[in-house]
Design a protein around this motif. Structure first.
Motif, short mmCIF file in Angstrom:
data_model
loop_
_atom_site.label_atom_id
_atom_site.label_comp_id
_atom_site.label_asym_id
_atom_site.label_seq_id
_atom_site.Cartn_x
_atom_site.Cartn_y
_atom_site.Cartn_z
N GLN A 1 42.17 9.68 -45.72
CA GLN A 1 41.61 10.62 -46.05
C GLN A 1 40.35 11.60 -45.22
OE1 GLN A 1 42.08 12.13 -49.83
NE2 GLN A 1 41.82 14.66 -49.93
N GLU A 2 39.66 10.50 -45.00
CA GLU A 2 37.78 10.46 -45.30
C GLU A 2 37.93 10.85 -43.92
OE1 GLU A 2 33.62 8.61 -45.98
OE2 GLU A 2 35.32 7.59 -47.10
N VAL A 3 38.36 9.60 -42.76
CA VAL A 3 38.92 9.60 -41.90
C VAL A 3 39.41 11.29 -41.21
CG1 VAL A 3 39.55 8.56 -39.71
CG2 VAL A 3 38.67 7.16 -41.72
N GLU A 4 40.50 11.58 -41.88
CA GLU A 4 41.07 12.86 -41.17
C GLU A 4 39.07 14.19 -41.77
OE1 GLU A 4 44.72 16.10 -41.89
OE2 GLU A 4 43.94 14.53 -43.47
N GLN A 5 38.84 14.53 -42.48
CA GLN A 5 38.35 15.18 -42.90
C GLN A 5 36.92 14.58 -41.55
OE1 GLN A 5 36.79 14.29 -47.20
NE2 GLN A 5 38.67 15.78 -47.57
N PHE A 6 36.10 13.85 -41.64
CA PHE A 6 35.18 13.26 -40.39
C PHE A 6 35.98 13.74 -39.37
CE2 PHE A 6 33.72 10.39 -37.76
CZ PHE A 6 32.35 10.74 -37.18
N SER A 7 37.10 13.89 -38.71
CA SER A 7 37.44 13.72 -37.35
C SER A 7 37.15 15.95 -37.65
CB SER A 7 38.79 13.88 -37.52
OG SER A 7 39.33 14.69 -36.09
N HIS A 8 37.91 16.95 -38.61
CA HIS A 8 37.27 18.13 -38.86
C HIS A 8 36.13 18.55 -38.44
CE1 HIS A 8 41.83 18.59 -39.03
NE2 HIS A 8 41.69 18.13 -40.23
N HIS A 9 35.15 17.32 -39.59
CA HIS A 9 34.18 17.83 -39.27
C HIS A 9 33.12 17.83 -37.75
CE1 HIS A 9 29.80 17.82 -40.83
NE2 HIS A 9 29.66 16.90 -40.28
N VAL A 10 33.47 16.49 -37.16
CA VAL A 10 33.20 16.71 -35.61
C VAL A 10 33.55 17.61 -34.95
CG1 VAL A 10 33.56 14.94 -33.30
CG2 VAL A 10 33.01 13.61 -36.01
N ASP A 11 34.34 18.17 -34.98
CA ASP A 11 34.91 19.19 -34.62
C ASP A 11 34.26 20.18 -34.24
OD1 ASP A 11 36.87 17.62 -32.75
OD2 ASP A 11 38.83 18.10 -34.44
N HIS A 12 33.73 20.53 -36.23
CA HIS A 12 33.03 22.07 -36.08
C HIS A 12 31.60 22.14 -35.43
CE1 HIS A 12 31.32 24.88 -38.65
NE2 HIS A 12 30.44 23.87 -39.27
N MET A 13 30.93 20.42 -35.79
CA MET A 13 29.73 20.09 -35.15
C MET A 13 29.43 20.36 -34.50
SD MET A 13 28.05 20.56 -38.23
CE MET A 13 26.59 19.57 -37.55
N ILE A 14 30.28 19.61 -33.53
CA ILE A 14 29.82 19.66 -31.40
C ILE A 14 30.46 21.29 -31.39
CG2 ILE A 14 31.38 19.00 -29.71
CD1 ILE A 14 31.68 15.83 -30.94
N GLY A 15 31.50 22.16 -32.24
CA GLY A 15 31.40 23.56 -31.57
C GLY A 15 30.31 24.29 -31.99
N LEU A 16 29.39 23.64 -32.94
CA LEU A 16 28.62 24.41 -33.40
C LEU A 16 27.14 24.13 -32.18
CD1 LEU A 16 27.97 24.79 -37.46
CD2 LEU A 16 29.52 26.41 -35.57
N ARG A 17 27.59 22.59 -31.75
CA ARG A 17 25.98 22.68 -31.15
C ARG A 17 26.12 23.12 -29.54
NH1 ARG A 17 25.87 19.50 -26.93
NH2 ARG A 17 23.62 18.33 -26.30
#
Length: 498
Positions: A195-211
């Motif tokens: 579950q933490e890995v899945e949340q991390f995956s969403h966080h990566v996508d979100h932060m790269i998009g903002l960057r």
């Protein structure tokens, strides 16, 4: 129509079209008011207008203040007054002169008598020791303040060689330093669940998009406990690899085009270690310890004397420090830690922090070593922070606007502690001696070396990534001052994702 005329007319048409862009023209008057728009070619104008719009969306401060409506001008003046009050009050809490005057004029008050009401079982030292041993570090630290008897039991438990043996006897664990390969011989924390890995995956996508949408593209860093995880799903690993290359330091890693997480995993930050809970509680119990982005931040004590900026002088605190001093700061032990502080100098490049001190121990850094280093560096940290904070306060209250994204300096003087390695240089060049472009380039390279940019492709992001604007601004101001009204001056309103 000749070829020469046919090539000129589209250029003139394009330039006329760009010059008729009201938004671009307005932003030009904000960001480059001294440049005549006719000095630009059509191509240059197109590039400039694009940059202005990106700056505006990122809430960059303007060079020339726009015209404000009467209502906005009144709101801005009131906002600056209130901001000045909050910032002045906060800065004054860390004024040594004020603190010492208050201590000199105050008369100590007698403490009220304590009515002992605990159960009789807690008055039996052997039983109290046993209870505290099972209760854990947090209960033991809080017990130090209850009474002399309880303090004696807490110190006895903390000092017991069998207690927290993980941080006392680490002979079987080789000390770790930044950039070292993770292998079977080194201990790492238990991995995250699915579950933490899945949340991390969403966080990566979100932060790269903002960057990708920000200007300039901000540095993004993910704690190595997750980003350097063995067996990370391929999609996440590929996204991180591409981001590493995109964020590489041009001078140090300009030739790097690809990286691979599948074979080589590294020790890159403090999220991969278990922190000594007693060291953590020494500061976190007083809300002076922060853990984020793979680093630690430790704040100075407010209203303190020069001798008590890091640690108090109470008997209970001194006994506690003595009891934990020989313990390692982390498990596994680390060989090198860098102590950094905020600085707004021209060569605090990319990030905002510079090196204060770097400590080493081939057998693993111990609590007493780190505390001594922090105590030694505290006066310099405080002086730098007060100077930067006063400069920042004046800048905001003279001509700042609530839209401006300028909240870089921490709201309290804080050390920033990073995992380093012993090969990183500690010499920081003298900026005052810079008088040529060649010297400026040499100083930039030397500063980058002192921050360890060459050690790993992610190092620049590790040293430079910051928390969101709302978090940093919230250290200085209450939420009602974040955006008192929507601006009507032609600038974009606050973009909290910038």
């Amino acid at each position: 129509m000749s070829a020469a005329v046919s090539t000129i007319l589209p250029i003139e048409a394009d330039q006329s079209k760009l010059a008729d862009d009201p938004r671009g023209l307005l932003l030009h008057s904000f960001y480059e008011p001294d440049r005549d728009i006719e000095d630009f070619t059509a191509r240059e104008l197109k590039i400039r207008f694009g940059i202005y719009k990106k700056k505006d969306l990122a809430n960059f401060p303007v060079r020339k203040a726009p015209s404000y409506s009467e209502a906005e001008q009144a709101a801005l003046e009131l906002w600056r007054q209130r901001v000045n009050h909050h910032m002045t009050t906060r800065i004054s809490r860390y004024s040594i002169d004020c603190s010492m005057r208050e201590r000199a004029t105050s008369v100590p008050r007698a403490l009220p008598p304590v009515n002992r009401s605990e159960h009789q079982v807690f008055q039996i030292p052997e039983l109290l020791d046993l209870i505290l041993l099972f209760a854990g570090p947090q209960a033991q630290v809080r017990t130090l303040q209850v009474s002399k008897d309880w303090r004696s039991s807490a110190i006895s438990v903390v000092s017991n060689p069998k207690n927290m043996a993980t941080f006392r006897s680490l002979a079987h664990l080789a000390p770790i330093e930044y950039g070292q390969l993770v292998d079977d011989a080194t201990k790492i924390l238990p991995g995250p669940d699915s579950q933490e890995v899945e949340q991390f995956s969403h966080h990566v996508d979100h932060m790269i998009g903002l960057r990708n949408e920000s200007y300039p593209r901000r540095y993004v860093y993910f704690p190595a406990r997750l980003a350097q995880l063995d067996g990370l799903p391929h999609e996440i690993a590929q996204s991180l690899n591409q981001m590493d290359v995109a964020q590489r330091h041009e001078y140090c890693h300009g030739n790097t085009r690809t990286v691979n997480r599948d074979t080589d995993l590294y020790w890159l930050d403090l999220s991969q270690f278990e922190i000594n809970p007693y060291f953590d509680l020494l500061f976190s119990e007083k809300d002076r310890m922060l853990h984020h982005l793979g680093r630690w931040e430790i704040g100075l004590r407010a209203n303190a004397t020069p001798e008590t900026l890091v640690l108090g002088k109470s008997m209970s605190e001194q006994l506690f420090i003595q009891a934990i001093g020989t313990m390692h700061v982390t498990s596994p032990p680390c060989r090198s830690l860098g102590i950094y502080c905020y600085d707004n100098c021209a060569y605090a490049l990319r990030g905002t922090h510079i090196l204060l001190k770097r400590i080493h121990n081939d057998n693993g850094i111990r609590v007493a070593e780190l505390l001594d280093a922090l105590t030694t560096c505290a006066p310099e940290l405080l002086a730098k922070w007060v100077e930067c904070a006063e400069h920042f306060r004046k800048r905001i209250t003279d001509d700042g606007h609530w839209v401006d994204n300028v909240w870089l300096i921490p709201g309290t003087p804080r050390f920033r502690i990073h995992l380093d390695n012993c090969d990183m240089p500690v010499e920081v060049p003298d900026i005052e001696s810079v008088n040529t472009i060649q010297l400026a380039n040499a100083v930039e390279a030397a500063f980058g070396a002192s921050l360890g940019y060459q050690a790993h492709i992610t190092r620049t992001a590790y040293m430079s990534a910051e928390l969101p604007r709302a978090t940093k601004e919230g250290e200085w101001l209450p939420e009602e001052l974040f955006e008192p009204m929507k601006t009507e001056c032609g600038r974009s309103n606050i973009n909290w994702d910038a």
